[in-house]
Design a protein around this motif. Structure first.
Motif, PDB file in Angstrom:
ATOM      1  N   SER A 185      66.069  24.690  35.682  1.00 50.51           N
ATOM      2  CA  SER A 185      66.678  25.751  36.484  1.00 50.51           C
ATOM      3  C   SER A 185      66.674  25.337  37.956  1.00 50.51           C
ATOM      4  O   SER A 185      66.013  24.383  38.356  1.00 50.51           O
ATOM      5  CB  SER A 185      65.935  27.074  36.278  1.00 50.51           C
ATOM      6  OG  SER A 185      64.567  26.940  36.582  1.00 50.51           O
ATOM      7  N   VAL A 186      67.442  26.083  38.762  1.00 47.20           N
ATOM      8  CA  VAL A 186      67.624  25.748  40.172  1.00 47.20           C
ATOM      9  C   VAL A 186      67.340  26.981  41.024  1.00 47.20           C
ATOM     10  O   VAL A 186      67.822  28.074  40.727  1.00 47.20           O
ATOM     11  CB  VAL A 186      69.070  25.263  40.433  1.00 47.20           C
ATOM     12  CG1 VAL A 186      69.278  24.957  41.905  1.00 47.20           C
ATOM     13  CG2 VAL A 186      69.401  24.052  39.577  1.00 47.20           C
ATOM     14  N   ALA A 187      66.573  26.777  42.096  1.00 46.63           N
ATOM     15  CA  ALA A 187      66.324  27.827  43.084  1.00 46.63           C
ATOM     16  C   ALA A 187      66.944  27.379  44.398  1.00 46.63           C
ATOM     17  O   ALA A 187      66.732  26.246  44.832  1.00 46.63           O
ATOM     18  CB  ALA A 187      64.834  28.065  43.255  1.00 46.63           C
ATOM     19  N   ILE A 188      67.717  28.262  45.038  1.00 49.12           N
ATOM     20  CA  ILE A 188      68.396  27.924  46.288  1.00 49.12           C
ATOM     21  C   ILE A 188      67.973  28.905  47.381  1.00 49.12           C
ATOM     22  O   ILE A 188      68.089  30.117  47.204  1.00 49.12           O
ATOM     23  CB  ILE A 188      69.926  27.970  46.115  1.00 49.12           C
ATOM     24  CG1 ILE A 188      70.367  26.993  45.026  1.00 49.12           C
ATOM     25  CG2 ILE A 188      70.626  27.645  47.442  1.00 49.12           C
ATOM     26  CD1 ILE A 188      71.832  27.104  44.640  1.00 49.12           C
ATOM     27  N   ALA A 189      67.498  28.360  48.496  1.00 53.66           N
ATOM     28  CA  ALA A 189      67.139  29.172  49.656  1.00 53.66           C
ATOM     29  C   ALA A 189      68.277  29.064  50.662  1.00 53.66           C
ATOM     30  O   ALA A 189      68.412  28.064  51.356  1.00 53.66           O
ATOM     31  CB  ALA A 189      65.838  28.675  50.267  1.00 53.66           C
ATOM     32  N   SER A 190      69.126  30.094  50.732  1.00 55.07           N
ATOM     33  CA  SER A 190      70.274  30.046  51.637  1.00 55.07           C
ATOM     34  C   SER A 190      70.103  30.952  52.848  1.00 55.07           C
ATOM     35  O   SER A 190      70.837  30.815  53.823  1.00 55.07           O
ATOM     36  CB  SER A 190      71.564  30.404  50.895  1.00 55.07           C
ATOM     37  OG  SER A 190      71.514  31.727  50.432  1.00 55.07           O
ATOM     38  N   GLY A 191      69.164  31.870  52.812  1.00 51.68           N
ATOM     39  CA  GLY A 191      68.929  32.760  53.941  1.00 51.68           C
ATOM     40  C   GLY A 191      68.060  32.107  55.000  1.00 51.68           C
ATOM     41  O   GLY A 191      67.284  31.191  54.719  1.00 51.68           O
TER      42      GLY A 191
END
Length: 163
Positions: free
Chosen positions: A31-37
């Protein structure tokens, strides 16, 4: 609550932390976690998971062996991992243009576990100034060399035969 924790336990799923100080956690296999904030955090908690930091002042954390933390070319993005995890760091100029990308394994010798790293001017260094006296700064050099067909085959690389 000032931030949210968004987590997935599904296989091959994606979660995104889009707001200020959100946390995205990838606990599912692949799975993938993305921190865009801004100020958000992505965390890879399970084998073959990936954490990606793309928001200003965000972090990507590879929390298990065989996970990956990727820091995008942006303002003050850091990556860190545990022994056996991989870090992908980007080096940019003052305009944010990509100069170089490097991937390293957290080995405990040169790349230390639980240390936040950044990539600047061809060097991998601890992101926080107070850590730069405690942990090594690593200069990155690349030596490209073309292999002959026998040398490639000696390394176990398959070369198709031309007829």
């Amino acid at each position: 609550m000032p931030y949210e924790i968004i987590e997935t336990t599904k296989i091959e799923d994606v979660v995104i932390a889009p707001k200020f100080a959100d946390n995205a956690i990838a606990t599912g296999n692949m799975s993938v976690a993305i921190a865009s904030g801004v100020g958000s955090q992505a965390r890879a908690n399970y084998k073959d998971a990936i954490a990606i930091a793309i928001g200003d002042q965000s972090a990507a954390i590879a929390a298990q062996p065989q996970t990956m933390a990727i820091g995008n070319a942006n303002n003050f993005i850091v990556v860190k991992g545990v022994i056996g995890s991989f870090l992908v760091l980007t080096d940019c100029d003052i305009y944010g243009h990509l100069n170089n990308v490097i991937t390293v394994k957290v080995d405990g010798t040169l790349i230390k576990p639980d240390v936040c790293y950044t990539f600047q001017k061809g060097c991998i260094l601890p992101a926080y100034i107070e850590d730069r006296n405690k942990y090594p700064i690593i200069e990155v050099t690349t030596n490209l060399k073309e292999l002959t067909k026998p040398a490639a085959e000696a390394n176990g690389l398959y070369i198709p035969h031309e007829e």
